[in-house]
Design a protein around this motif. Structure first.
Motif, PDB file in Angstrom:
ATOM      1  N   ARG A   1       0.827  -1.210   0.000  1.00  0.00           N
ATOM      2  CA  ARG A   1       0.000   0.000   0.000  1.00  0.00           C
ATOM      3  C   ARG A   1       0.866   1.267   0.000  1.00  0.00           C
ATOM      4  NH1 ARG A   1      -5.364  -0.162   1.691  1.00  0.00           N
ATOM      5  NH2 ARG A   1      -5.093   1.755   2.908  1.00  0.00           N
ATOM      6  N   ARG A   2       2.007   1.189   0.660  1.00  0.00           N
ATOM      7  CA  ARG A   2       2.880   2.354   0.795  1.00  0.00           C
ATOM      8  C   ARG A   2       3.776   2.554  -0.420  1.00  0.00           C
ATOM      9  NH1 ARG A   2       4.841   0.725   5.094  1.00  0.00           N
ATOM     10  NH2 ARG A   2       6.784  -0.203   4.300  1.00  0.00           N
ATOM     11  N   GLU A   3       4.373   1.464  -0.916  1.00  0.00           N
ATOM     12  CA  GLU A   3       5.405   1.576  -1.942  1.00  0.00           C
ATOM     13  C   GLU A   3       5.060   0.894  -3.265  1.00  0.00           C
ATOM     14  OE1 GLU A   3       9.120   0.108  -0.443  1.00  0.00           O
ATOM     15  OE2 GLU A   3       8.761   0.923   1.569  1.00  0.00           O
ATOM     16  N   GLN A   4       4.125  -0.072  -3.239  1.00  0.00           N
ATOM     17  CA  GLN A   4       3.823  -0.904  -4.406  1.00  0.00           C
ATOM     18  C   GLN A   4       5.122  -1.461  -4.992  1.00  0.00           C
ATOM     19  OE1 GLN A   4       0.698   0.332  -7.117  1.00  0.00           O
ATOM     20  NE2 GLN A   4      -0.089   1.802  -5.639  1.00  0.00           N
ATOM     21  N   ARG A   5       5.907  -2.065  -4.132  1.00  0.00           N
ATOM     22  CA  ARG A   5       7.205  -2.612  -4.522  1.00  0.00           C
ATOM     23  C   ARG A   5       7.049  -4.056  -4.997  1.00  0.00           C
ATOM     24  NH1 ARG A   5      11.582  -4.545  -0.279  1.00  0.00           N
ATOM     25  NH2 ARG A   5      10.546  -2.955   0.986  1.00  0.00           N
ATOM     26  N   LEU A   6       7.473  -4.330  -6.222  1.00  0.00           N
ATOM     27  CA  LEU A   6       7.439  -5.673  -6.776  1.00  0.00           C
ATOM     28  C   LEU A   6       8.770  -6.374  -6.514  1.00  0.00           C
ATOM     29  CD1 LEU A   6       5.838  -4.781 -10.218  1.00  0.00           C
ATOM     30  CD2 LEU A   6       4.673  -5.880  -8.289  1.00  0.00           C
ATOM     31  N   GLY A   7       8.758  -7.704  -6.603  1.00  0.00           N
ATOM     32  CA  GLY A   7      10.011  -8.444  -6.510  1.00  0.00           C
ATOM     33  C   GLY A   7      10.056  -9.394  -5.333  1.00  0.00           C
ATOM     34  N   ILE A   8      11.265  -9.750  -4.925  1.00  0.00           N
ATOM     35  CA  ILE A   8      11.489 -10.660  -3.809  1.00  0.00           C
ATOM     36  C   ILE A   8      11.545  -9.840  -2.525  1.00  0.00           C
ATOM     37  CG2 ILE A   8      12.979 -12.457  -2.872  1.00  0.00           C
ATOM     38  CD1 ILE A   8      11.689 -13.066  -5.640  1.00  0.00           C
ATOM     39  N   VAL A   9      10.614 -10.118  -1.616  1.00  0.00           N
ATOM     40  CA  VAL A   9      10.517  -9.326  -0.383  1.00  0.00           C
ATOM     41  C   VAL A   9      10.588 -10.273   0.817  1.00  0.00           C
ATOM     42  CG1 VAL A   9       9.178  -7.625   0.910  1.00  0.00           C
ATOM     43  CG2 VAL A   9       9.036  -7.678  -1.602  1.00  0.00           C
ATOM     44  N   PRO A  10      11.752 -10.413   1.444  1.00  0.00           N
ATOM     45  CA  PRO A  10      11.862 -11.242   2.645  1.00  0.00           C
ATOM     46  C   PRO A  10      11.214 -10.541   3.845  1.00  0.00           C
ATOM     47  CG  PRO A  10      14.001 -10.904   1.571  1.00  0.00           C
ATOM     48  CD  PRO A  10      13.060  -9.904   0.997  1.00  0.00           C
ATOM     49  N   LEU A  11      10.641 -11.318   4.737  1.00  0.00           N
ATOM     50  CA  LEU A  11      10.031 -10.747   5.933  1.00  0.00           C
ATOM     51  C   LEU A  11      11.040  -9.934   6.729  1.00  0.00           C
ATOM     52  CD1 LEU A  11       7.669 -10.517   7.946  1.00  0.00           C
ATOM     53  CD2 LEU A  11       8.445 -12.678   8.967  1.00  0.00           C
ATOM     54  N   ARG A  12      12.297 -10.384   6.776  1.00  0.00           N
ATOM     55  CA  ARG A  12      13.309  -9.714   7.594  1.00  0.00           C
ATOM     56  C   ARG A  12      13.539  -8.267   7.179  1.00  0.00           C
ATOM     57  NH1 ARG A  12      18.442 -13.248   5.460  1.00  0.00           N
ATOM     58  NH2 ARG A  12      16.907 -14.890   5.857  1.00  0.00           N
ATOM     59  N   THR A  13      13.279  -7.956   5.905  1.00  0.00           N
ATOM     60  CA  THR A  13      13.475  -6.577   5.449  1.00  0.00           C
ATOM     61  C   THR A  13      12.356  -5.659   5.905  1.00  0.00           C
ATOM     62  OG1 THR A  13      12.328  -6.930   3.329  1.00  0.00           O
ATOM     63  CG2 THR A  13      14.702  -7.414   3.409  1.00  0.00           C
ATOM     64  N   LEU A  14      11.257  -6.230   6.390  1.00  0.00           N
ATOM     65  CA  LEU A  14      10.103  -5.440   6.833  1.00  0.00           C
ATOM     66  C   LEU A  14       9.927  -5.454   8.343  1.00  0.00           C
ATOM     67  CD1 LEU A  14       7.511  -6.745   4.201  1.00  0.00           C
ATOM     68  CD2 LEU A  14       9.006  -4.745   4.000  1.00  0.00           C
ATOM     69  N   ALA A  15      10.638  -6.350   9.004  1.00  0.00           N
ATOM     70  CA  ALA A  15      10.389  -6.606  10.427  1.00  0.00           C
ATOM     71  C   ALA A  15      11.275  -5.745  11.317  1.00  0.00           C
ATOM     72  CB  ALA A  15      10.591  -8.090  10.732  1.00  0.00           C
ATOM     73  N   ASP A  16      10.880  -4.493  11.521  1.00  0.00           N
ATOM     74  CA  ASP A  16      11.567  -3.683  12.514  1.00  0.00           C
ATOM     75  C   ASP A  16      11.066  -4.082  13.902  1.00  0.00           C
ATOM     76  OD1 ASP A  16       9.032  -2.560  12.763  1.00  0.00           O
ATOM     77  OD2 ASP A  16       9.538  -0.792  11.571  1.00  0.00           O
ATOM     78  N   ASP A  17      11.555  -3.422  14.913  1.00  0.00           N
ATOM     79  CA  ASP A  17      11.195  -3.802  16.283  1.00  0.00           C
ATOM     80  C   ASP A  17       9.694  -3.715  16.528  1.00  0.00           C
ATOM     81  OD1 ASP A  17      13.826  -4.282  16.865  1.00  0.00           O
ATOM     82  OD2 ASP A  17      14.186  -2.316  17.769  1.00  0.00           O
ATOM     83  N   GLU A  18       9.058  -2.700  15.933  1.00  0.00           N
ATOM     84  CA  GLU A  18       7.621  -2.540  16.135  1.00  0.00           C
ATOM     85  C   GLU A  18       6.853  -3.694  15.503  1.00  0.00           C
ATOM     86  OE1 GLU A  18       4.036   0.698  15.204  1.00  0.00           O
ATOM     87  OE2 GLU A  18       6.131   1.161  14.725  1.00  0.00           O
ATOM     88  N   VAL A  19       7.254  -4.070  14.279  1.00  0.00           N
ATOM     89  CA  VAL A  19       6.579  -5.179  13.604  1.00  0.00           C
ATOM     90  C   VAL A  19       6.804  -6.487  14.358  1.00  0.00           C
ATOM     91  CG1 VAL A  19       6.548  -6.580  11.500  1.00  0.00           C
ATOM     92  CG2 VAL A  19       6.643  -4.085  11.342  1.00  0.00           C
ATOM     93  N   LYS A  20       8.024  -6.692  14.871  1.00  0.00           N
ATOM     94  CA  LYS A  20       8.318  -7.919  15.605  1.00  0.00           C
ATOM     95  C   LYS A  20       7.457  -8.047  16.844  1.00  0.00           C
ATOM     96  CE  LYS A  20      13.121  -8.308  14.028  1.00  0.00           C
ATOM     97  NZ  LYS A  20      14.549  -8.223  14.407  1.00  0.00           N
ATOM     98  N   ARG A  21       7.130  -6.926  17.451  1.00  0.00           N
ATOM     99  CA  ARG A  21       6.279  -6.967  18.641  1.00  0.00           C
ATOM    100  C   ARG A  21       4.804  -6.969  18.277  1.00  0.00           C
ATOM    101  NH1 ARG A  21       9.986  -2.917  20.277  1.00  0.00           N
ATOM    102  NH2 ARG A  21       8.400  -1.342  19.803  1.00  0.00           N
ATOM    103  N   GLY A  22       4.506  -6.696  16.997  1.00  0.00           N
ATOM    104  CA  GLY A  22       3.113  -6.542  16.584  1.00  0.00           C
ATOM    105  C   GLY A  22       2.372  -7.859  16.452  1.00  0.00           C
ATOM    106  N   GLN A  23       1.082  -7.728  16.136  1.00  0.00           N
ATOM    107  CA  GLN A  23       0.200  -8.889  16.135  1.00  0.00           C
ATOM    108  C   GLN A  23       0.459  -9.842  14.972  1.00  0.00           C
ATOM    109  OE1 GLN A  23      -3.984  -8.200  17.106  1.00  0.00           O
ATOM    110  NE2 GLN A  23      -3.478  -6.128  17.755  1.00  0.00           N
ATOM    111  N   TYR A  24       1.008  -9.351  13.860  1.00  0.00           N
ATOM    112  CA  TYR A  24       1.214 -10.238  12.719  1.00  0.00           C
ATOM    113  C   TYR A  24       2.258 -11.303  13.043  1.00  0.00           C
ATOM    114  CZ  TYR A  24       2.115 -11.891   7.979  1.00  0.00           C
ATOM    115  OH  TYR A  24       2.270 -12.688   6.874  1.00  0.00           O
TER     116      TYR A  24
END
Length: 272
Positions: A81-104
């Motif tokens: 929704r933010r970037e519309q980035r295509l390609g190979i997207v590993p979870l680790r590249t999106l998982a900052d501290d807030e995401v790691k603590r988040g519900q997902y």
């Protein structure tokens, strides 16, 4: 995995473009040399909620929970929704501290027994993408495995773009806009063809209907079209499609359709 296996998966994926088997054969190709435990397939839109397409060895109950509660916390969805980035997207590249603590991650992935996942995001028309996710339950993906997926991304993207265009042809038109493959690559439009408004394909496109069936009255030689596009598109490093051959396929399809309509008219008159 034996080298010959990847070529078999590629051949099957090419043959399945434009049919209801496309996504399954694309999953086989993507996961051919990458060990994984689960597969999920989701469509993301920049303006609408996600659509869950299918899964392998995942839980129907977790699909329900995702669509009811957890999709709003999905970092892949937020990134699209933010970037519309295509390609190979590993979870680790999106998982900052807030995401790691988040519900997902803390709840949804934990309940699904998933420890790592990588998304392959492919353009799917309009503001949509098709996300094919490989998931692991015990150990994270290695950098070498992510590099292998990145190396093969142009093939995955080209096959999906070819499937989209095959369905556009089945609908009686081709887009006169470029079909994006990602990484700055495109399949060029066919000059002179009427544009089809690509607002994203509905989930029905991934269901049990063969959208390029040889049994329909407007059938055409889809294999011939596949050969022309595969020769001309980015898989083999060339530009665009063989426009004359594509137009020939469309003209043949229209002739077949007109012939069938005339035969149907004769049959109806004979039955009166």
């Amino acid at each position: 995995m034996r080298t010959g296996r990847i070529w078999d998966c590629l051949a099957r994926a090419i043959a399945a473009t434009g049919t209801a088997e496309h996504v399954d054969r694309l999953i086989d190709l993507i996961g051919a040399d990458i060990a994984h435990d689960l597969v999920t397939v989701t469509r993301y839109s920049a303006t609408r909620m996600p659509e869950f397409v299918k899964h392998r060895r995942f839980s129907d109950e977790m699909v329900r929970r995702y669509l009811e509660n957890y999709y709003v916390f999905d970092p892949f969805y937020a990134c699209w929704r933010r970037e519309q980035r295509l390609g190979i997207v590993p979870l680790r590249t999106l998982a900052d501290d807030e995401v790691k603590r988040g519900q997902y991650i803390a709840e949804f992935l934990a309940q699904s027994r998933i420890c790592d996942e990588v998304g392959i995001l492919l353009a799917d028309g309009g503001d949509w993408c098709l996300g094919i996710f490989l998931d692991r339950t015990e150990k994270p993906f290695r950098d070498s495995e992510l590099a292998l997926l990145t190396e093969r991304l142009p093939v995955f993207a080209s096959l999906h773009a070819l499937d989209i265009r095959a369905n556009w042809i089945k609908a009686g038109t081709l887009a006169d806009q470029k079909t994006e493959l990602g990484a700055g690559q495109y399949i060029e439009p066919v000059p002179g063809d009427v544009s089809l408004a690509a607002e994203g394909r509905s989930q029905a496109c991934y269901g049990g209907v063969d959208h390029v069936s040889q049994d329909t009255d407007c059938s055409f030689d889809i294999q011939r079209f596949q050969r022309s596009c595969v020769r001309g598109n980015r898989i083999l490093g060339r530009k665009g499609c063989d426009h004359k051959e594509v137009r020939g396929c469309r003209q043949e399809a229209r002739r077949n359709q007109d012939d069938e309509r005339r035969k149907e008219g004769v049959r109806k008159q004979g039955g009166r």
